[in-house]
Design a protein around this motif. Structure first.
Motif, mmCIF file in Angstrom:
data_model
loop_
_atom_site.group_PDB
_atom_site.id
_atom_site.type_symbol
_atom_site.label_atom_id
_atom_site.label_comp_id
_atom_site.label_asym_id
_atom_site.label_seq_id
_atom_site.Cartn_x
_atom_site.Cartn_y
_atom_site.Cartn_z
ATOM 1 N N HIS A 94 0.834 -1.175 0.173
ATOM 2 C CA HIS A 94 0.208 0.131 -0.065
ATOM 3 C C HIS A 94 0.719 1.019 0.016
ATOM 4 C CE1 HIS A 94 -2.413 3.208 1.869
ATOM 5 N NE2 HIS A 94 -3.529 2.757 1.322
ATOM 6 N N ASP A 95 1.756 1.171 0.891
ATOM 7 C CA ASP A 95 2.710 2.482 0.992
ATOM 8 C C ASP A 95 3.579 2.631 -0.580
ATOM 9 O OD1 ASP A 95 1.878 2.555 3.493
ATOM 10 O OD2 ASP A 95 3.719 2.039 4.493
ATOM 11 N N PHE A 102 1.824 7.429 -10.625
ATOM 12 C CA PHE A 102 1.117 7.017 -11.670
ATOM 13 C C PHE A 102 0.880 7.984 -12.811
ATOM 14 C CE2 PHE A 102 0.316 3.669 -8.300
ATOM 15 C CZ PHE A 102 0.453 2.699 -8.967
ATOM 16 N N GLN A 103 0.854 7.562 -13.994
ATOM 17 C CA GLN A 103 0.386 8.534 -15.083
ATOM 18 C C GLN A 103 -0.800 7.727 -15.916
ATOM 19 O OE1 GLN A 103 4.599 9.201 -16.387
ATOM 20 N NE2 GLN A 103 3.820 11.319 -16.465
ATOM 21 N N TRP A 124 -2.298 -8.031 -3.756
ATOM 22 C CA TRP A 124 -2.336 -7.362 -4.922
ATOM 23 C C TRP A 124 -3.805 -7.048 -5.409
ATOM 24 C CZ3 TRP A 124 0.681 -4.240 -6.549
ATOM 25 C CH2 TRP A 124 2.302 -4.246 -6.359
ATOM 26 N N PHE A 125 -4.539 -8.415 -5.105
ATOM 27 C CA PHE A 125 -5.853 -8.489 -5.608
ATOM 28 C C PHE A 125 -6.730 -7.410 -4.824
ATOM 29 C CE2 PHE A 125 -10.445 -9.578 -4.934
ATOM 30 C CZ PHE A 125 -10.806 -10.103 -6.301
ATOM 31 N N LEU A 126 -6.693 -7.220 -3.591
ATOM 32 C CA LEU A 126 -7.230 -6.319 -2.687
ATOM 33 C C LEU A 126 -7.027 -4.792 -3.149
ATOM 34 C CD1 LEU A 126 -7.148 -8.073 0.524
ATOM 35 C CD2 LEU A 126 -9.168 -7.915 -0.473
ATOM 36 N N LEU A 127 -5.761 -4.612 -3.303
ATOM 37 C CA LEU A 127 -5.449 -3.181 -3.742
ATOM 38 C C LEU A 127 -5.750 -2.864 -5.152
ATOM 39 C CD1 LEU A 127 -1.764 -3.554 -2.225
ATOM 40 C CD2 LEU A 127 -3.336 -1.847 -1.402
ATOM 41 N N HIS A 132 -6.550 1.121 -5.177
ATOM 42 C CA HIS A 132 -5.390 1.666 -4.741
ATOM 43 C C HIS A 132 -4.365 1.695 -5.908
ATOM 44 C CE1 HIS A 132 -7.326 1.484 -0.957
ATOM 45 N NE2 HIS A 132 -6.509 2.581 -0.503
ATOM 46 N N PHE A 133 -4.452 0.507 -6.572
ATOM 47 C CA PHE A 133 -3.753 0.196 -8.047
ATOM 48 C C PHE A 133 -4.433 0.449 -9.217
ATOM 49 C CE2 PHE A 133 -2.079 -2.606 -11.297
ATOM 50 C CZ PHE A 133 -0.846 -2.198 -11.371
#
Length: 533
Positions: A94-95, A102-103, A124-127, A132-133
């Motif tokens: 997360h951090d 990101f662009q 990764w799935f949750l983010l 968040h991703f």
């Protein structure tokens, strides 16, 4: 101009390993990312523990440069104390993402979930699901036969489920089923009511915040609360019970004990401990009908129980806990009660997040027919006897039920009782016109104090049936107020109580006289009618 393709991933400490010429005979997922002809990444952001796996990372970087010279590989030292500890892994990723520049207008992003521990893959799935991703999942798989330079296969997974037709259709169908449950399977037609049910379905499945159901007695508040509980139970959101109480039945010292429980010896007659309804509703749903009838002390205790999930039983100095969801019901104007000091403003603020006004049956004339069928089907099911209307009787009943003469003061309770009477008295399983006529007379007597005709009907006769429903409902109320008022001015003051404060001149009597004249009525007619009642 096409966007750059950027992949995030973890170094596969086992899958990406290899040494000597033989390493090319093995499928290595990170290196294979650069070998797909139809998917060439411009950049790979690779995370690893530099202290332990820098040599492996450098080898992967060199091999990727051989198979895909145009792909840039960036190494990020991402130390994890324990790659199998969920909280630590999630926080670290997360951090990292929060600090990444990101662009999305210039780049498309993917997260490679093939490498890393299962805990990492879940994070990764949750983010990605929570955005968040800002990208999609990338899953790669080895070829059936390794050693021939085959990079295997890859699949892009977009967690925006609306993009998948079959999944979207399943969600839409499930929503319809959930709304059908909230409506007890009744095919309601009133658009305002249906829109309200649509929102309640969303709130019920997404929130555990309190809900306030307002509306007249018999409008279905208790039934709707039960259906909300059944829906949440179906979705495994509430493992506990449905607990219901009408607060108008709670009086005196027993009110606190009923709601919050008591200890043995708390007062005379308390021969044993009592859990109370709030504790009985732990992990379930508590429906407090007519919440406006609660006393001041009970309101204060309830507010604390809602905010802190803790409260003191009567006679106890030890707090107990109960985590319940609350639905409250009322037929009173709680805002008005707050102004009069009868209801706590802070409690109403806690309840007022999701407030829904359930209309009475008279305001849902479109729904009388489907509810009539529902009540008749319920009676038949309970009595194990099939009863139906004949066509003329059904049409006659519905015409009356949807008219301005039908007050439906008890709302759905009145309708349910009416169906029970007609079905019980029906001969040979068929409700005939004589049975309907008898029931209409009974309902008129019930609503109008024994007078078969409404006051407006008695004043105007058949002319009342020639009015638009809008005019008739409004005029009916004007007539009722006028009949119980001693003077024309008194009736005008009651009918124009709000708008009169906004006018310089307040000749309410003249205003009412002109309104009545539009329908060929005058005050003397009304007074003559009043003396006959």
């Amino acid at each position: 101009m096409s966007k750059r393709q950027v992949i995030f991933g973890m170094l596969g400490t086992q899958l990406d390993s290899g040494s000597g010429p033989g390493r090319w005979e093995k499928w290595r997922p990170t290196v294979a990312l650069g070998m797909h002809e139809d998917f060439q990444p411009d950049r790979i952001e690779l995370m690893l523990d530099q202290r332990r796996f820098s040599r492996l990372a450098n080898l992967v970087q060199e091999d990727l440069a051989l198979v895909s010279p145009s792909t840039e590989l960036r190494l990020h030292d991402t130390y994890l104390v324990d790659p199998w500890e969920f909280e630590g892994v999630y926080a670290r990723l997360h951090d990292f993402l929060a600090a990444y520049p990101f662009q999305p207008d210039e780049e498309d992003y993917y997260v490679h979930i093939t490498t890393g521990t299962h805990v990492t893959q879940i994070c990764w799935f949750l983010l990605t699901e929570s955005r968040h991703f800002p990208g999609r999942l990338l899953q790669t798989s080895p070829p059936r036969k390794q050693g021939n330079g085959d990079p295997g296969s890859h699949t892009v997974i977009d967690l925006d489920l609306s993009r998948y037709d079959h999944i979207a259709q399943r969600f839409a169908q499930q929503q319809l089923q959930d709304r059908d449950l909230l409506k007890s399977g009744i095919a309601t037609r009133n658009p305002t009511f249906n829109r309200m049910i649509e929102q309640i379905e969303k709130v019920a499945t997404r929130s555990r915040a309190p809900m306030l159901l307002t509306g007249p007695t018999g409008a279905g508040k208790s039934q709707l609360a039960k259906r909300v509980f059944e829906l949440k139970k179906l979705k495994h959101q509430l493992p506990g019970r449905f607990v219901e109480v009408n607060c108008a039945t709670l009086r005196g010292d027993g009110a606190m004990s009923t709601l919050f429980g008591h200890t043995k010896g708390a007062y005379t007659g308390a021969s044993s401990d009592r859990a109370g309804l709030l504790r009985s509703a732990h992990q379930g749903l508590l429906f407090l009908d007519e919440i406006g009838e609660l006393g001041a002390d009970e309101q204060a205790m309830l507010l604390r129980a809602l905010e802190e999930k803790r409260f003191l039983p009567v006679g106890s100095d030890r707090e107990v806990e109960s985590d319940f969801q609350l639905i409250a019901g009322t037929n009173r104007d709680l805002q008005h009660d707050v102004r009069l000091g009868r209801f706590r403003e802070d409690l109403l603020a806690r309840l007022n997040l999701w407030t829904y006004q359930l209309p009475g049956l008279a305001q849902r004339s479109e729904d009388i027919e489907p509810n009539l069928e529902f009540e008749l089907e319920r009676w038949s099911r309970e009595q194990h006897e099939r009863v139906r209307f004949n066509a003329e009787a059904r049409e006659r009943y519905l015409r009356f039920a949807s008219s301005a003469d039908a007050a439906w003061r008890g709302n759905f309770r009145d309708l349910g009782a009416s169906v029970v009477r007609m079905a019980t008295l029906a001969n040979a399983g068929r409700i005939q016109t004589d049975g309907v006529d008898e029931e209409i007379g009974r309902l008129r007597a019930q609503w109008h104090g024994g007078d078969d005709a409404s006051p407006l009907q008695a004043l105007m006769g058949d002319a009342a049936n020639q009015l638009d429903r809008f005019d008739r409902v409004q005029l009916e109320e004007v007539v009722r107020v006028s009949l119980r008022s001693k003077t024309l001015s008194a009736a005008g003051r009651e009918l124009f109580a709000v708008s009169r404060t906004q006018r310089a001149s307040t000749n309410d009597a003249d205003r009412l006289r002109k309104y009545l004249a539009k329908f060929d009525l005058d005050w003397e007619q009304l007074r003559n009618r009043a003396t006959q009642l």
